[in-house]
Enzyme design. Structure first.
Site, PDB file in Angstrom:
ATOM      1  N   ASP A  12      26.011  80.639 -74.760  1.00  0.00           N
ATOM      2  CA  ASP A  12      27.192  80.399 -73.954  1.00  0.00           C
ATOM      3  C   ASP A  12      27.245  78.878 -73.760  1.00  0.00           C
ATOM      4  OD1 ASP A  12      29.276  80.880 -72.022  1.00  0.00           O
ATOM      5  OD2 ASP A  12      27.786  80.531 -70.461  1.00  0.00           O
ATOM      6  N   ASP A  64      29.411  76.852 -71.029  1.00  0.00           N
ATOM      7  CA  ASP A  64      29.458  76.379 -69.645  1.00  0.00           C
ATOM      8  C   ASP A  64      28.399  77.079 -68.798  1.00  0.00           C
ATOM      9  OD1 ASP A  64      30.404  74.799 -67.654  1.00  0.00           O
ATOM     10  OD2 ASP A  64      31.956  76.204 -67.030  1.00  0.00           O
TER      11      ASP A  64
HETATM   12  P1  B16 Z   1      39.083  77.749 -70.376  1.00  0.00           P
HETATM   13  P2  B16 Z   1      31.795  79.853 -70.917  1.00  0.00           P
HETATM   14  C1  B16 Z   1      34.039  79.972 -69.501  1.00  0.00           C
HETATM   15  O1  B16 Z   1      33.172  79.229 -70.343  1.00  0.00           O
HETATM   16  C2  B16 Z   1      33.822  79.541 -68.059  1.00  0.00           C
HETATM   17  O2  B16 Z   1      32.551  79.982 -67.624  1.00  0.00           O
HETATM   18  C3  B16 Z   1      34.873  80.162 -67.169  1.00  0.00           C
HETATM   19  O3  B16 Z   1      34.715  79.722 -65.843  1.00  0.00           O
HETATM   20  C4  B16 Z   1      36.262  79.786 -67.686  1.00  0.00           C
HETATM   21  O4  B16 Z   1      37.278  80.380 -66.893  1.00  0.00           O
HETATM   22  C5  B16 Z   1      36.382  80.270 -69.136  1.00  0.00           C
HETATM   23  O5  B16 Z   1      35.365  79.638 -69.912  1.00  0.00           O
HETATM   24  C6  B16 Z   1      37.731  79.916 -69.729  1.00  0.00           C
HETATM   25  O6  B16 Z   1      37.812  78.529 -69.819  1.00  0.00           O
HETATM   26  O7  B16 Z   1      40.115  77.708 -69.300  1.00  0.00           O
HETATM   27  O8  B16 Z   1      38.505  76.395 -70.716  1.00  0.00           O
HETATM   28  O9  B16 Z   1      39.580  78.492 -71.608  1.00  0.00           O
HETATM   29  O10 B16 Z   1      30.877  79.966 -69.757  1.00  0.00           O
HETATM   30  O11 B16 Z   1      32.146  81.194 -71.550  1.00  0.00           O
HETATM   31  O12 B16 Z   1      31.348  78.824 -71.929  1.00  0.00           O
HETATM   32 MG    MG Z   2      28.968  80.352 -68.888  1.00  0.00          MG
END
Ligand code: B16
Ligand code: MG
Length: 223
Positions: free
Chosen positions: A11, A13
């Site tokens: 993953d 974030d």
């Molecule tokens: P975006 P990951 C996720 O990243 C985040 O944890 C989550 O908080 C966020 O809403 C989601 O990506 C969508 O992000 O708006 O940039 O498309 O943890 O899956 O790397």
């Molecule tokens: Mg994450």
């Protein structure tokens, strides 16, 4: 002896970098426009959840309705605020020691992919200097349904041609660990949150001192 870990999926974030606070401030700013105060407790439930699903939850929590057109405009604005902050990231924003673990995977010829729910994953990877490390990048643009649906991770395993029962998913979010478990992966939770830790096969607090052996032994002993 056949290796327990044949491939890994990371993953982004919360595992390789940390931008949850940037998502939070952007969603909070948006919700404040209609007088809703997005609390840190509610925000926790947005971890790993797609942009669209996050907005739907915030609207539900604040008893607000919006048309599809209004939602698209809200998401666009939130994303602009978020990207203004992402633009300030540098390779120093990689979580400490994560690269050491990637180096060890490289030395052992263990394939690894990115499995992020973010549509901004490639931008973030470039900012933190990790683009060249990943041969396979699967992100929020590759699936219709986000985590906890396992499709993103399944696609990553298919791309690497790996056996899911021998592929480790590293995830900081409960939604991501649920996705990994549903997909039949080895699920390693990462970070400070308790919820993912409760359901994962093994947990890591940080990357410091983590080796392949740490993860293999952890998975063997805890299960
Ligand atoms: P975006 P990951 C996720 O990243 C985040 O944890 C989550 O908080 C966020 O809403 C989601 O990506 C969508 O992000 O708006 O940039 O498309 O943890 O899956 O790397
Ligand atoms: Mg994450």
């Amino acid at each position: 002896m056949e290796k327990l870990i044949q491939a890994c999926i990371f993953d982004l974030d919360g595992v390789l970098t940390e931008t949850a606070h940037l998502h939070y401030s952007s969603w909070k700013r948006l919700a404040a426009e209609w007088g809703f105060d997005l609390s840190p407790e509610l925000n926790k439930q947005l971890k790993g959840v797609s942009r669209k699903a996050s907005l739907d939850l915030i609207l539900k929590w604040s008893d607000k309705t919006a048309t599809d057109e209004e939602k698209a405009e809200m998401m666009e604005r939130k994303n602009q605020w978020y990207l203004e902050e992402v633009d300030k990231l540098t390779p120093n924003d990689c979580l400490p020691y994560a690269i050491d673990f990637l180096d060890e995977l490289d030395r052992n010829n263990i394939p690894y992919a990115l499995g992020s729910g973010s549509k901004n994953a490639k931008t973030i990877l470039a900012k933190i200097g990790l683009t060249q490390r990943f041969k396979w990048i699967l992100d929020g643009n590759d699936v219709q349904i986000g985590k906890p649906n396992p499709k993103l991770f399944i696609k990553a395993a298919e791309a690497m041609n790996s056996d899911r029962s021998k592929t480790v998913v590293f995830e900081d979010a409960e939604a991501g660990i649920s996705a990994a478990l549903k997909g039949g992966f080895l699920a390693v939770s990462f970070g400070r949150d308790e919820e993912p830790k409760r359901i994962s096969h093994f947990h890591l607090n940080s990357w410091e001192g983590v080796s392949l052996e740490t993860v293999e032994l952890g998975l063997l002993i805890e299960n």
